[in-house]
Design a protein around this motif. Structure first.
Motif, mmCIF file in Angstrom:
data_model
loop_
_atom_site.group_PDB
_atom_site.id
_atom_site.type_symbol
_atom_site.label_atom_id
_atom_site.label_comp_id
_atom_site.label_asym_id
_atom_site.label_seq_id
_atom_site.Cartn_x
_atom_site.Cartn_y
_atom_site.Cartn_z
ATOM 1 N N VAL A 418 -0.572 -30.349 2.871
ATOM 2 C CA VAL A 418 0.043 -30.825 1.639
ATOM 3 C C VAL A 418 -0.718 -30.299 0.439
ATOM 4 C CG1 VAL A 418 0.976 -32.904 2.704
ATOM 5 C CG2 VAL A 418 -1.286 -32.961 1.673
ATOM 6 N N CYS A 419 -0.053 -30.310 -0.684
ATOM 7 C CA CYS A 419 -0.614 -29.814 -1.934
ATOM 8 C C CYS A 419 -1.602 -30.827 -2.504
ATOM 9 C CB CYS A 419 0.519 -29.553 -2.926
ATOM 10 S SG CYS A 419 0.001 -29.087 -4.574
ATOM 11 N N GLY A 424 2.865 -32.462 -2.183
ATOM 12 C CA GLY A 424 4.049 -31.871 -1.586
ATOM 13 C C GLY A 424 3.695 -30.976 -0.415
ATOM 14 N N PRO A 425 4.681 -30.647 0.450
ATOM 15 C CA PRO A 425 4.408 -29.791 1.612
ATOM 16 C C PRO A 425 4.121 -28.359 1.195
ATOM 17 C CG PRO A 425 6.755 -30.193 1.408
ATOM 18 C CD PRO A 425 6.100 -31.041 0.368
ATOM 19 N N LEU A 426 3.239 -27.708 1.939
ATOM 20 C CA LEU A 426 2.926 -26.311 1.690
ATOM 21 C C LEU A 426 3.793 -25.417 2.565
ATOM 22 C CD1 LEU A 426 -0.981 -26.228 1.445
ATOM 23 C CD2 LEU A 426 0.707 -26.632 -0.363
ATOM 24 N N GLY A 427 4.028 -24.206 2.080
ATOM 25 C CA GLY A 427 4.758 -23.213 2.837
ATOM 26 C C GLY A 427 4.317 -21.828 2.420
ATOM 27 N N ALA A 428 4.900 -20.831 3.054
ATOM 28 C CA ALA A 428 4.636 -19.432 2.703
ATOM 29 C C ALA A 428 5.982 -18.759 2.480
ATOM 30 C CB ALA A 428 3.847 -18.741 3.803
ATOM 31 N N PRO A 429 6.572 -18.918 1.284
ATOM 32 C CA PRO A 429 7.929 -18.419 1.061
ATOM 33 C C PRO A 429 8.074 -16.906 1.189
ATOM 34 C CG PRO A 429 7.269 -19.989 -0.648
ATOM 35 C CD PRO A 429 6.046 -19.652 0.133
ATOM 36 N N THR A 431 5.120 -14.222 2.001
ATOM 37 C CA THR A 431 4.308 -13.540 3.013
ATOM 38 C C THR A 431 3.357 -14.523 3.662
ATOM 39 O OG1 THR A 431 2.586 -12.939 1.412
ATOM 40 C CG2 THR A 431 4.402 -11.381 1.708
ATOM 41 N N ALA A 432 2.737 -14.079 4.755
ATOM 42 C CA ALA A 432 1.834 -14.949 5.498
ATOM 43 C C ALA A 432 0.581 -15.289 4.711
ATOM 44 C CB ALA A 432 1.455 -14.287 6.827
ATOM 45 N N GLY A 433 0.147 -14.422 3.813
ATOM 46 C CA GLY A 433 -1.134 -14.614 3.137
ATOM 47 C C GLY A 433 -1.073 -15.426 1.869
ATOM 48 N N LYS A 434 0.113 -15.857 1.424
ATOM 49 C CA LYS A 434 0.224 -16.571 0.159
ATOM 50 C C LYS A 434 0.866 -17.936 0.380
ATOM 51 C CE LYS A 434 0.467 -12.472 -2.793
ATOM 52 N NZ LYS A 434 1.230 -11.756 -3.851
ATOM 53 N N LEU A 435 0.010 -18.974 0.368
ATOM 54 C CA LEU A 435 0.513 -20.336 0.514
ATOM 55 C C LEU A 435 0.952 -20.859 -0.848
ATOM 56 C CD1 LEU A 435 -2.123 -21.928 2.948
ATOM 57 C CD2 LEU A 435 -0.046 -20.646 3.483
ATOM 58 N N GLN A 436 1.961 -21.723 -0.815
ATOM 59 C CA GLN A 436 2.510 -22.242 -2.062
ATOM 60 C C GLN A 436 3.083 -23.626 -1.808
ATOM 61 O OE1 GLN A 436 5.671 -19.811 -3.595
ATOM 62 N NE2 GLN A 436 5.745 -20.831 -5.566
ATOM 63 N N LEU A 438 5.829 -26.306 -1.993
ATOM 64 C CA LEU A 438 7.287 -26.196 -2.050
ATOM 65 C C LEU A 438 7.911 -27.157 -3.048
ATOM 66 C CD1 LEU A 438 8.082 -25.779 1.748
ATOM 67 C CD2 LEU A 438 7.739 -24.000 0.041
ATOM 68 N N TRP A 439 7.094 -28.058 -3.624
ATOM 69 C CA TRP A 439 7.599 -28.981 -4.641
ATOM 70 C C TRP A 439 7.296 -28.478 -6.050
ATOM 71 C CZ3 TRP A 439 6.282 -34.647 -2.767
ATOM 72 C CH2 TRP A 439 7.019 -34.916 -1.603
ATOM 73 N N CYS A 440 5.998 -28.327 -6.352
ATOM 74 C CA CYS A 440 5.602 -27.935 -7.703
ATOM 75 C C CYS A 440 5.418 -26.428 -7.841
ATOM 76 C CB CYS A 440 4.324 -28.658 -8.121
ATOM 77 S SG CYS A 440 2.844 -28.187 -7.180
ATOM 78 N N LEU A 441 5.563 -25.675 -6.735
ATOM 79 C CA LEU A 441 5.468 -24.211 -6.714
ATOM 80 C C LEU A 441 4.081 -23.691 -7.097
ATOM 81 C CD1 LEU A 441 8.913 -23.304 -8.358
ATOM 82 C CD2 LEU A 441 8.384 -23.755 -5.955
ATOM 83 N N GLU A 442 3.074 -24.545 -7.012
ATOM 84 C CA GLU A 442 1.707 -24.151 -7.341
ATOM 85 C C GLU A 442 1.125 -23.312 -6.200
ATOM 86 O OE1 GLU A 442 -1.782 -24.235 -9.794
ATOM 87 O OE2 GLU A 442 0.291 -24.867 -10.171
ATOM 88 N N PRO A 443 0.591 -22.110 -6.505
ATOM 89 C CA PRO A 443 -0.058 -21.324 -5.443
ATOM 90 C C PRO A 443 -1.346 -21.986 -4.983
ATOM 91 C CG PRO A 443 -0.332 -20.271 -7.576
ATOM 92 C CD PRO A 443 0.601 -21.408 -7.805
ATOM 93 N N VAL A 444 -1.642 -21.873 -3.689
ATOM 94 C CA VAL A 444 -2.825 -22.508 -3.100
ATOM 95 C C VAL A 444 -3.785 -21.418 -2.638
ATOM 96 C CG1 VAL A 444 -3.664 -24.029 -1.271
ATOM 97 C CG2 VAL A 444 -1.468 -24.504 -2.386
ATOM 98 N N MET A 445 -4.955 -21.373 -3.254
ATOM 99 C CA MET A 445 -5.956 -20.371 -2.895
ATOM 100 C C MET A 445 -6.863 -20.855 -1.774
ATOM 101 S SD MET A 445 -4.967 -18.006 -4.803
ATOM 102 C CE MET A 445 -4.076 -17.703 -6.317
#
Length: 695
Positions: A418-419, A424-429, A431-436, A438-445
């Motif tokens: 989760v973010c 919110g739930p995380l996903g990789a819309p 590519t595999a290397g970029k998590l984001q 899915l609610w607030c669209l914030e990238p996760v480093m």
């Protein structure tokens, strides 16, 4: 010799009864206005007018629903300011329909008319008035040509080969006769593709509807065909263009994607008084149609047909009411049906097709594969089928979600990632290397599991991109095509290819797909909605219908009653069992349901007003998180009219309370209005935040 008397001059109307076009419920009714002398000879019932409101300081627009010589109002009438346009846009049939539907949904008739009548476009209106004298003569010529064409060819010229797989119940002539006789039907479409004489491939359903509608038009009757998606519109439009031939000008399209000028011009063509075939999306069901012979709804179970605007009347209900009002034919047609249509079939209100329909062979992989997630998701049986079928043509692989991966879990404890900002739930819309998120669209480093504090994320719920990437690795040398909301593909040729598409976005293949593989059955069945199983059946049947004549459709996984119904072709029996369970639970469509939302005191007052109505009950109000509350009201169909009337009264009472004694406008600091939504499809669904996906 008797003297011939001249006819008495027509008395010019003095009073116009005007329905105000307003979003304020307390003003959404008919007012009497005086007609000035300068407009008396021009004004007609159905015209749009500009009128003063609450004195001369403000003005509003409205519809003339009746003309009269006298008013029952004892005071001085306000005078109409101006006519808006020269064409009466509101027909008496549409006005009656709007009133009936508004009463049924506890809404306003003006809200219905706002959906039904496009925004006026002056240039389109001028063009229509110039061409109107030639319209009637052209329509008579077109119908004569169409009759001669049908008699000479029997409709075979529609298809490139002159042949189509049709069972007796799909004989266009017999089906047209039933509709012209006013019968109410619910038919299941056959699984097959057809090649038009224009060399374009469409679904067999489009050819069936085009051939049937052209015969109804040849009898001098109009046809309205309502479809959920622009892809469906394109198929039917192509089939109708070929079927009508020289009479193709009788085809009118009302599409939300059209420009304002084009849409209004087409509405005027439908209003011209000559028979037409009118096709379009949700609002097409309200289109004016001269001498209406039939209303057809394709794939009425599609959620795209659910009306998002007040009073939220589903086109299915509008079609049922309009058929009753105008005694025309009615056809619900699709590869699957909704619970609402099955209920009407069980009651005998609708009649089913007399013969079984052709279906693509649907099989189950029936394998339990040990190993990693992706190998389990696409079993070896599916890979073998894809490899074999791709040698002869395109193969369709249906997946649940677009993008790369719609879910991320902890590799150690498998908890959902989760973010840290909004949970919110995380996903990789992408590519595999970029998590984001899915609610607030914030990238996760950097990410850490909240459960076990692990730092390694695992991509779950593969989407179209990830599926295509893995298939490319396992089946090298094949052309891969991705079709989803981000990469729209409508058609593919007959060459070898693997098409990975989301549900509803599957392109058409020339000649049909050589095989169809359905993935992610468990994920789709786990969507937390009341209609998830019905939706799955519709998605799967629609995909299987795009297969070629010798193709096989393979369900890669899944189990349970819905899967069994798909494999055995017993969806009707499954739906009947589902409706029996909903009857016991008092779930729709076995009862009518209304969501009543607003301030808690207003909602409670509405429930108190409903307490004395028999066959009506309500669930306790619950907070919605934005300061408002919602209660669910359930009632039988017998009690629904009284429930809607009472709720409408409550809406008006709350709206009147928002007007202060010294101001005519609502005070924004006072309580918000009461909102009623009948037959809400999502009322018993699990609430989910926007963009949330299912694992």
């Amino acid at each position: 010799m008797s003297e011939q008397l001249s006819p008495a001059p027509r008395r010019q109307p003095r009073v116009a009864k005007v329905l105000l076009d307003t979003r304020l419920p307390q003003l959404a009714h008919v007012f009497d206005y005086a007609i000035p002398e300068r407009l008396a000879a021009q004004i007609q019932q159905g015209m749009r007018v500009k009128v003063p409101l609450r004195g001369k300081q403000r003005s509003s627009y409205g519809w003339v629903v009746e003309l009269a010589q006298h008013s029952s109002y004892g005071g001085e009438l306000a005078i109409i300011d101006a006519l808006v346009g020269e064409v009466p846009l509101l027909t008496p049939q549409l006005w009656e329909l709007a009133q009936n539907l508004a009463d049924r949904a506890a809404g306003s008739a003006c809200d219905i008319l706002r959906l039904a009548i496009p925004t006026r476009h002056a240039r389109a209106e001028r063009k229509y008035l110039i061409e109107l004298p030639q319209t009637a003569a052209a329509a008579e010529t077109a119908i004569a040509q169409l009759n001669a064409r049908i008699a000479a060819t029997d409709g075979a010229e529609m298809l490139a080969g002159g042949q189509i797989h049709q069972l007796p119940n799909y004989n266009p002539e017999a089906l047209a006769e039933k509709l012209l006789a006013g019968e109410k039907l619910a038919y299941t479409a056959a699984h097959s593709m057809a090649r038009l004489a224009s060399d374009e491939w469409v679904g067999n359903w489009a050819v069936t509807l085009a051939a049937t509608a052209s015969r109804v038009l040849a009898a001098g009757k109009s046809v309205i065909i309502c479809l959920p998606d622009w892809r469906d519109l394109e198929q039917l439009s192509a089939a109708l263009t070929v079927a009508l031939g020289p009479a193709a000008d009788a085809l009118v399209r009302l599409d939300a994607k059209q420009s304002a000028e084009k849409r209004f011009g087409n509405y005027l063509q439908a209003l011209s008084g000559t028979p037409r075939i009118i096709i379009g999306n949700r609002s097409a069901v309200y289109a004016p149609a001269a001498n209406l012979g039939a209303i057809v709804m394709w794939d009425e179970a599609d959620p795209l047909l659910a009306e998002p605007l007040a009073p939220y009347v589903h086109p299915r209900d509008a079609a049922l009411q309009r058929q009753k009002q105008e005694s025309c034919g009615l056809l619900f047609f699709g590869h699957s049906r909704s619970g609402e249509i099955q209920r009407l079939l069980d009651l005998g209100y609708l009649q089913p097709q007399p013969h079984p329909v052709h279906r693509t062979k649907i099989r189950h992989a029936a394998m339990h594969v040990q190993g990693d997630e992706f190998a389990g998701r696409i079993p070896e049986a599916a890979l073998r089928l894809i490899r074999q079928a791709a040698e002869t043509g395109p193969v369709l692989v249906q997946v649940a979600k677009p993008g790369y991966a719609s879910a991320v879990v902890c590799k150690d404890c498998r908890s959902r990632a989760v973010c840290g900002r909004c949970s919110g739930p995380l996903g990789a819309p992408q590519t595999a290397g970029k998590l984001q998120c899915l609610w607030c669209l914030e990238p996760v480093m950097q990410w850490r599991c909240n459960n076990c504090h692990g730092k390694t994320a695992h991509l779950a719920a593969p989407g179209t991109r990830m599926t295509a990437e893995r298939l490319q690795q396992q089946l090298r040398g094949y052309r891969i095509i991705v079709a989803d909301g981000e990469n729209i593909v409508t058609r593919v040729d007959a060459r070898s290819a693997i098409v990975v598409a989301t549900v509803g976005a599957e392109p058409l293949a020339a000649g049909g797909y050589s095989s169809v593989v359905l993935l992610d059955a468990e994920r789709l069945l786990q969507i937390p909605t009341l209609h998830a199983a019905e939706d799955c059946l519709r998605w799967w049947e629609n995909a299987a219908a795009k297969a070629g004549p010798q193709a096989v459709c393979l369900l890669a996984s899944g189990s349970g009653p819905v899967v069994t119904a798909l494999l055995r072709g017993t969806a009707e029996q499954w739906l009947q069992g589902e409706l029996r369970e909903r009857q016991e639970l008092r779930y729709p469509p076995m009862v009518r349901v209304a969501a009543v939302s607003g301030q808690r005191a207003d909602v409670q007052a509405a429930l108190t007003a409903l307490a004395e109505i028999a066959e009506c009950d309500a669930l306790d109000p619950v907070p919605l998180g934005d300061g408002t509350w919602r209660a669910v009201v359930r009632c039988s169909y017998r009690a629904a009219a009284e429930v809607a009337k009472v709720l409408r009264g409550q809406i008006l009472a709350v709206a009147a309370g928002r007007i202060t004694p010294t101001k005519s406008r609502p005070n924004p600091k006072m309580r918000s209005g009461l909102r009623v939504k009948f037959d809400d499809r999502s009322i018993f669904d699990e609430p989910r935040a926007p963009q949330q996906t299912v694992l």
